[in-house]
Design an enzyme around this catalytic site. Sequence first.
Site, PDB file in Angstrom:
ATOM      1  N   ARG A  17      48.282  49.373  40.884  1.00  0.00           N
ATOM      2  CA  ARG A  17      47.827  49.246  42.266  1.00  0.00           C
ATOM      3  C   ARG A  17      46.313  49.456  42.382  1.00  0.00           C
ATOM      4  O   ARG A  17      45.726  49.110  43.403  1.00  0.00           O
ATOM      5  CB  ARG A  17      48.567  50.251  43.152  1.00  0.00           C
ATOM      6  CG  ARG A  17      50.048  49.975  43.286  1.00  0.00           C
ATOM      7  CD  ARG A  17      50.769  51.116  43.976  1.00  0.00           C
ATOM      8  NE  ARG A  17      50.392  51.218  45.374  1.00  0.00           N
ATOM      9  CZ  ARG A  17      51.163  50.835  46.378  1.00  0.00           C
ATOM     10  NH1 ARG A  17      52.335  50.290  46.139  1.00  0.00           N
ATOM     11  NH2 ARG A  17      50.774  50.990  47.622  1.00  0.00           N
ATOM     12  N   TRP A  20      42.675  55.325  46.174  1.00  0.00           N
ATOM     13  CA  TRP A  20      41.625  54.311  46.250  1.00  0.00           C
ATOM     14  C   TRP A  20      40.777  54.675  47.452  1.00  0.00           C
ATOM     15  O   TRP A  20      41.249  54.680  48.582  1.00  0.00           O
ATOM     16  CB  TRP A  20      42.249  52.924  46.393  1.00  0.00           C
ATOM     17  CG  TRP A  20      41.297  51.779  46.295  1.00  0.00           C
ATOM     18  CD1 TRP A  20      40.307  51.592  45.388  1.00  0.00           C
ATOM     19  CD2 TRP A  20      41.271  50.626  47.150  1.00  0.00           C
ATOM     20  NE1 TRP A  20      39.665  50.402  45.608  1.00  0.00           N
ATOM     21  CE2 TRP A  20      40.237  49.786  46.691  1.00  0.00           C
ATOM     22  CE3 TRP A  20      42.017  50.220  48.249  1.00  0.00           C
ATOM     23  CZ2 TRP A  20      39.924  48.577  47.301  1.00  0.00           C
ATOM     24  CZ3 TRP A  20      41.719  49.014  48.853  1.00  0.00           C
ATOM     25  CH2 TRP A  20      40.677  48.203  48.377  1.00  0.00           C
ATOM     26  N   GLU A  39      41.997  28.952  43.157  1.00  0.00           N
ATOM     27  CA  GLU A  39      42.756  29.999  42.475  1.00  0.00           C
ATOM     28  C   GLU A  39      42.200  30.265  41.076  1.00  0.00           C
ATOM     29  O   GLU A  39      42.113  31.430  40.644  1.00  0.00           O
ATOM     30  CB  GLU A  39      44.233  29.602  42.393  1.00  0.00           C
ATOM     31  CG  GLU A  39      45.116  30.555  41.612  1.00  0.00           C
ATOM     32  CD  GLU A  39      45.174  31.953  42.190  1.00  0.00           C
ATOM     33  OE1 GLU A  39      45.654  32.852  41.485  1.00  0.00           O
ATOM     34  OE2 GLU A  39      44.742  32.171  43.350  1.00  0.00           O
ATOM     35  N   HIS A  43      27.298  17.420  48.047  1.00  0.00           N
ATOM     36  CA  HIS A  43      26.762  17.935  49.299  1.00  0.00           C
ATOM     37  C   HIS A  43      26.221  19.352  49.147  1.00  0.00           C
ATOM     38  O   HIS A  43      26.174  20.103  50.117  1.00  0.00           O
ATOM     39  CB  HIS A  43      27.840  17.902  50.386  1.00  0.00           C
ATOM     40  CG  HIS A  43      28.295  16.525  50.725  1.00  0.00           C
ATOM     41  ND1 HIS A  43      27.485  15.599  51.333  1.00  0.00           N
ATOM     42  CD2 HIS A  43      29.480  15.905  50.510  1.00  0.00           C
ATOM     43  CE1 HIS A  43      28.152  14.463  51.498  1.00  0.00           C
ATOM     44  NE2 HIS A  43      29.365  14.626  50.998  1.00  0.00           N
ATOM     45  N   GLU A  94      37.956  37.919  39.647  1.00  0.00           N
ATOM     46  CA  GLU A  94      38.561  39.218  39.935  1.00  0.00           C
ATOM     47  C   GLU A  94      38.861  40.019  38.677  1.00  0.00           C
ATOM     48  O   GLU A  94      38.903  41.251  38.744  1.00  0.00           O
ATOM     49  CB  GLU A  94      39.811  39.060  40.806  1.00  0.00           C
ATOM     50  CG  GLU A  94      41.014  38.410  40.172  1.00  0.00           C
ATOM     51  CD  GLU A  94      42.174  38.245  41.153  1.00  0.00           C
ATOM     52  OE1 GLU A  94      42.187  38.935  42.188  1.00  0.00           O
ATOM     53  OE2 GLU A  94      43.045  37.412  40.896  1.00  0.00           O
ATOM     54  N   LYS A 149      40.789  33.922  39.893  1.00  0.00           N
ATOM     55  CA  LYS A 149      41.282  34.650  38.726  1.00  0.00           C
ATOM     56  C   LYS A 149      40.133  35.093  37.832  1.00  0.00           C
ATOM     57  O   LYS A 149      40.105  36.213  37.340  1.00  0.00           O
ATOM     58  CB  LYS A 149      42.255  33.779  37.919  1.00  0.00           C
ATOM     59  CG  LYS A 149      43.633  33.703  38.500  1.00  0.00           C
ATOM     60  CD  LYS A 149      44.336  35.045  38.424  1.00  0.00           C
ATOM     61  CE  LYS A 149      45.309  35.240  39.567  1.00  0.00           C
ATOM     62  NZ  LYS A 149      44.756  35.340  40.894  1.00  0.00           N
ATOM     63  N   ASN A 182      48.922  57.383  52.480  1.00  0.00           N
ATOM     64  CA  ASN A 182      48.331  56.046  52.458  1.00  0.00           C
ATOM     65  C   ASN A 182      48.073  55.613  53.882  1.00  0.00           C
ATOM     66  O   ASN A 182      48.935  55.776  54.750  1.00  0.00           O
ATOM     67  CB  ASN A 182      49.268  55.032  51.793  1.00  0.00           C
ATOM     68  CG  ASN A 182      49.264  55.127  50.287  1.00  0.00           C
ATOM     69  OD1 ASN A 182      48.437  55.824  49.704  1.00  0.00           O
ATOM     70  ND2 ASN A 182      50.182  54.441  49.648  1.00  0.00           N
ATOM     71  N   LYS A 232      46.799  46.366  44.057  1.00  0.00           N
ATOM     72  CA  LYS A 232      47.859  45.357  44.065  1.00  0.00           C
ATOM     73  C   LYS A 232      48.346  45.072  45.477  1.00  0.00           C
ATOM     74  O   LYS A 232      48.568  43.936  45.855  1.00  0.00           O
ATOM     75  CB  LYS A 232      49.026  45.836  43.203  1.00  0.00           C
ATOM     76  CG  LYS A 232      50.150  44.798  43.050  1.00  0.00           C
ATOM     77  CD  LYS A 232      49.675  43.567  42.304  1.00  0.00           C
ATOM     78  CE  LYS A 232      50.761  42.551  42.100  1.00  0.00           C
ATOM     79  NZ  LYS A 232      50.251  41.318  41.490  1.00  0.00           N
TER      80      LYS A 232
END
Length: 613
Positions: A27, A74, A486, A509, A493, A490, A100, A608
Site C-alpha cells: 500500500r 503514509w 498507460e 501539434h 510511476e 507505468k 486512516n 495501492k
Amino acid sequence: MCGIVGYVGAREAAPIVMDAMRRLEYRGYDSAGIAVVGPDGIARRRSVGKLDNLASVLSESPVQGCLGIGHTRWATHGKPSDANAHPHTDCTQSLVVIHNGIVENYVSLRQSLQAQGHTFTSETDTEVIPHLIEKYLAEGFSFEDSFRRMLADIKGAHAIVAMRRFEPHKLIGARLGNAGGLVVGFGEGETFLASDIPAILNHTRRVVFLDDGEMAVVNQDGAEFFSLDGVRLERTPQIVPWDAVAAAKGGYKHFMLKEIHEQSRSLTDTIRGRISLEPPEVILEGLNLADADLQSVHRVLIVACGTAWHAGLVGKFYLEELARLPVEVDYASEFRYRSPLVDKDTLVVAVTQSGETVDTLVSMEEAKRRGGRLIAIVNVVGSQASRLAEGVVYTHAGPEIGVASTKAFTSQLTALYLLALKLGKVRGTISDGELSEMLQALSELPNLVGQVLARPYSYESLANRFYKRRDFLYLGRGIHYPIALEGALKLKEISYIHAEGYPAGEMKHGPIALIEEDMPVVAIAPNDLVYAKMVSNIEQVKARDGVVIALATDGDDYIATKADHVLYVPATTRHLSPILTVIPLQLLAYYVAVRRGADVDQPRNLAKSVTVE
C-alpha cells in the site's frame, strides 16, 4: 493513513501484527508503529522508514501481550517522524489509536482539547482522536460510548481502531465514509482487524467488511456490530475466495513481475462462466439490471482514477462502437466538482481495483444522489464500491499486491468488453453472428496472453540501453491511445523517468519539438485501421534522429525497417488488441525500473488504495 492491523487472541500479538503489516507493505508507507497491551500496560514502538527499522526497534526493546495493533503510515499531516507515526495515545497513555483518513476539523478540536488541559506530542490530525476518547472516559462514559461520541465529533471519512489498557481483551473499530476499508477476520479463538484482506489471509478467510457508519467491538471469541447510535447489527461472515498462497510472490523477484505473468490466468477467471458460444450470450449475473433497464440507458458515464481511468478510455471505444451509446470518461477526482449531468437514463460505471479509492467512492455517491443507475467494475469482493453499487461486475483478478496495477488493468478491459457486448446484444446493435465471432476471439485471448509472456524478448537488454534516459514519449492512435497513456504511467510511476503518452496524430501539434536522439519514442503500431498513419508517425520521428521502440503484430517485417527496436504481439481482433499490446509495456517499465534500482512494488509517494482526497 495507510495500513491498519489489530489482533486479539491467545497468542503473542507482536509477531502476528508485524507479519500482517508486511503483507500490507504494497500500500506504500513512510513510517510504522505497533502497540501491545501487556502486563505493565501499553508498550508502544514506532519508527520512520520500512518495517525492517521497526523490527530492529522491537528486537532491542521487545513487547509482550495478546492484544495489539499496528499501522503503516503514509504522511498527510506532519512529516514522517517517530513522533508522527501511529499508534497515537492520550495524556494518560492508557489507550492508543490507529487511523486512516483526515480529521477535517482537527484544528478546532485540538485547540479546544488543549484549552481543557490536553497535551499533544505530534503534528498529526489523528492525535485528537485518543484525546477525545480520553475526555469522554473521564466524564464517566464506557469505552464503547466514548468511542462512539468521538466519532460524532470528528468530520471527514475515517477507519479507526482503538484499544485500552484497562480492557485487555477488546478492540474497537469503526468506519465512517470512504477512507479505506476495515475488515474483521474470524479465527479459532482469535479475531483480527485489518484495512485490507491480504493482511489476514494466512489466518482466516471468514470475514465481515464494515460498512459506512458501522462499529465493531472485537474480542478473541468474535465480534459484535453496531450502528453509530448503538443499535446492534446482525452481520454474517463471508468466505473470501483467495488464499495466502495467492498473495505470496511465488518465486518471482517482485509482486509486480508475478502479477504480470499471472495475466493469462486472471483473464481466464474474468471470462470464466460469463460467455456462452452456442447460443452466443454474455452472462453477467451480478449486474442486477434487467434487459429493459439496459435498453432504457441513453448514455454511459465512466468514473475512475489512474490506471482504471485508462481502462475507462478503452471502454469508451467498446461501448460506443458495440452498444452505440454516447460515453464520457471522467476522472473521479474531478467528477463531483463540475455539477455533472446524471439522470435515471444514465448508466454510471465505476472502475476500481480495490473498491476503496475515496475519489471513486465519492463520485459513486454523487451519481447515486443524482438518480443514475450505478454499477461497479471491481476486483475486491465485498469492498465499499461493490456495496454502494446497484450491480457489480467482479474482475476476479485475485489479489494485486504491487502498487502499479497490471493484471487488474487487463481484467478491467475484459470486464468492460463483456459489458459492451452485453449492452450491444440487448440493444440490438450486435447480431448473433457478430457476437459469436467476438466471444470466440475472447475465449482465445488468455492463450494469446500466455504467448506474449512466453516470448524470450530481452527486455533487460532494452532496459540496459535506455535506463539512463530522462524522458520517454509513448504514441498511439484510436483504441491504442489509452494504452500509450498507460505505458507512460507505468514507466514513470515505478522507474521515476518522466514519460508522456500522446495521441500520435497530435505529435505534430507540439511534442514533435521534443524529438531528438536522447528521447526514446514508443510507438504502438499493431496492424489495424490506423497502421499506415502510425508508420508515418514513426518516419517523422526517425527523420528527426529519434529512437523508436515499436510494438507491432506478428509477421510485420516492414516495421522493422523503420523502427530501431520491435516488440511483437500475436494478431487478434481490433477490440482485444489493447489487452495484448499493454503487456510488453508493463514488462519494459518493470525491467527499466529494476535496472535503475527502484523499489518496484512500493514506488515512492504512492499507495495501492488512495483513501484520502
